[in-house]
Scaffold this active site. Sequence first.
Site, PDB file in Angstrom:
ATOM      1  N   ALA A 109       0.821  -1.213   0.000  1.00 57.98           N
ATOM      2  CA  ALA A 109       0.000   0.000   0.000  1.00 57.98           C
ATOM      3  C   ALA A 109       0.863   1.275   0.000  1.00 57.98           C
ATOM      4  O   ALA A 109       1.916   1.298   0.644  1.00 57.98           O
ATOM      5  CB  ALA A 109      -0.921  -0.008   1.223  1.00 57.98           C
ATOM      6  N   PRO A 110       0.408   2.279  -0.755  1.00 57.55           N
ATOM      7  CA  PRO A 110      -0.833   2.366  -1.547  1.00 57.55           C
ATOM      8  C   PRO A 110      -0.746   1.703  -2.921  1.00 57.55           C
ATOM      9  O   PRO A 110      -1.739   1.664  -3.630  1.00 57.55           O
ATOM     10  CB  PRO A 110      -1.040   3.875  -1.689  1.00 57.55           C
ATOM     11  CG  PRO A 110       0.340   4.429  -1.691  1.00 57.55           C
ATOM     12  CD  PRO A 110       1.116   3.585  -0.720  1.00 57.55           C
ATOM     13  N   GLY A 111       0.447   1.214  -3.315  1.00 59.07           N
ATOM     14  CA  GLY A 111       0.504   0.404  -4.523  1.00 59.07           C
ATOM     15  C   GLY A 111       1.358   0.930  -5.650  1.00 59.07           C
ATOM     16  O   GLY A 111       1.200   0.501  -6.798  1.00 59.07           O
ATOM     17  N   GLY A 112       2.281   1.839  -5.374  1.00 60.94           N
ATOM     18  CA  GLY A 112       3.124   2.382  -6.429  1.00 60.94           C
ATOM     19  C   GLY A 112       3.970   1.328  -7.129  1.00 60.94           C
ATOM     20  O   GLY A 112       4.064   1.308  -8.365  1.00 60.94           O
ATOM     21  N   ASP A 125      -0.871  -6.316   2.148  1.00 57.37           N
ATOM     22  CA  ASP A 125      -0.791  -5.168   3.057  1.00 57.37           C
ATOM     23  C   ASP A 125      -2.134  -5.036   3.760  1.00 57.37           C
ATOM     24  O   ASP A 125      -3.175  -5.137   3.102  1.00 57.37           O
ATOM     25  CB  ASP A 125      -0.476  -3.880   2.290  1.00 57.37           C
ATOM     26  CG  ASP A 125       0.094  -2.795   3.206  1.00 57.37           C
ATOM     27  OD1 ASP A 125      -0.567  -2.464   4.212  1.00 57.37           O
ATOM     28  OD2 ASP A 125       1.193  -2.294   2.922  1.00 57.37           O
ATOM     29  N   LYS A 173      15.454   0.621   5.467  1.00 60.79           N
ATOM     30  CA  LYS A 173      15.279   1.925   6.098  1.00 60.79           C
ATOM     31  C   LYS A 173      16.398   2.139   7.122  1.00 60.79           C
ATOM     32  O   LYS A 173      16.634   1.286   7.996  1.00 60.79           O
ATOM     33  CB  LYS A 173      13.918   2.020   6.789  1.00 60.79           C
ATOM     34  CG  LYS A 173      12.736   1.553   5.935  1.00 60.79           C
ATOM     35  CD  LYS A 173      12.608   2.305   4.631  1.00 60.79           C
ATOM     36  CE  LYS A 173      11.446   1.760   3.801  1.00 60.79           C
ATOM     37  NZ  LYS A 173      11.319   2.403   2.495  1.00 60.79           N
TER      38      LYS A 173
END
Length: 338
Positions: free
Chosen positions: A209-212, A228, A295
């Site tokens: 999400a959101p799905g790029g 997700d 990250k």
Amino acid sequence: MTQWIGTANHGFATLAMEELRRLFREVKFVQLKAGEIFRMEVPLSREEAIAELLANEPIFLRHIQPIDRTLPIQGDADDLEALSELVRNARMRCEGKTIAIHLRRAEGTPFLYSASDTKAVLDAVIMELGGEPAMQSPDVIFSIYAGAEELQVGWGTPKEQLSDWPGGAVRFQREDGQISRAKFKLLEAERAFNLHFETYKEAMDIGAAPGGWTHLLLERGLRVTSVDPAELHPVLKSYPRLSYLKKNASDVKFPNGTFDLLVCDMSWSPMQMSKLVLEKLDALTNRATAIITVKLMHKKPLQTIRDVIERLESEFVLKKAKQLFHNRDEITLYLIKK
């Protein structure tokens, strides 16, 4: 002794320099733009330095430009004439080749000309010499860094400079209806790692999400399973090749050998992300590809990266680790399942 201009993502030049200190003994640095651009002096020949960089490419070094010549900035048309003469004297580099002109201007530089104006003048010279001006994927790049007092210039191939974009700043055009800027990260990873997503068949997108990333893979023609607990963008519902599981990835199991591509851009701690990816190992085919962002949430990013890579290398071969231009406080890993 050779000199170079190095570039990292904003705020990460210190890490790039730390990696370079481990690669080159007695290297010296001068910052040109705080946290981003620096000049480097290496006690090696050009060929030796390039060989070391390509064999052990630093994660945080986005772009490297040799300084073959310096020209004093006059602040008038003489600057363009001096650059033109420099190109004319490099006929052998230009003849029969595609040439890109890259200009970067330091803040407050007295060099008067924009990148487009400089390119227009030097492109005309290149054509006089039997070369062909190019924007992307050139044979040779003529790089110019306009500083406070000097033009620092150098020639190199895209491979030698680590990018065919000025300063390694890869630009993609935002599309109508684009779900998120995260798509640019996966597009850049495809270029940087020399991948062709259309050659894959079945992808798993963890933390989609959101799905790029899901959107890009669907556009490439893959069947995509997105996992997700958050909602995907409504535009994705029009793709019949999408399977959406509104669950935590840790709660989902798949048949063995289902996916030849795994992508993951989750905002989780690096070690949790590594654990989750390893839990999905059986669902991947032999030699499946994984594209994963790590990250950098802690004060010791290099140690975090080493810990994540060590953990993942129990089951994957690391092909490349890189902080891409579209990464922020993260890096991207390209892995192949053993």
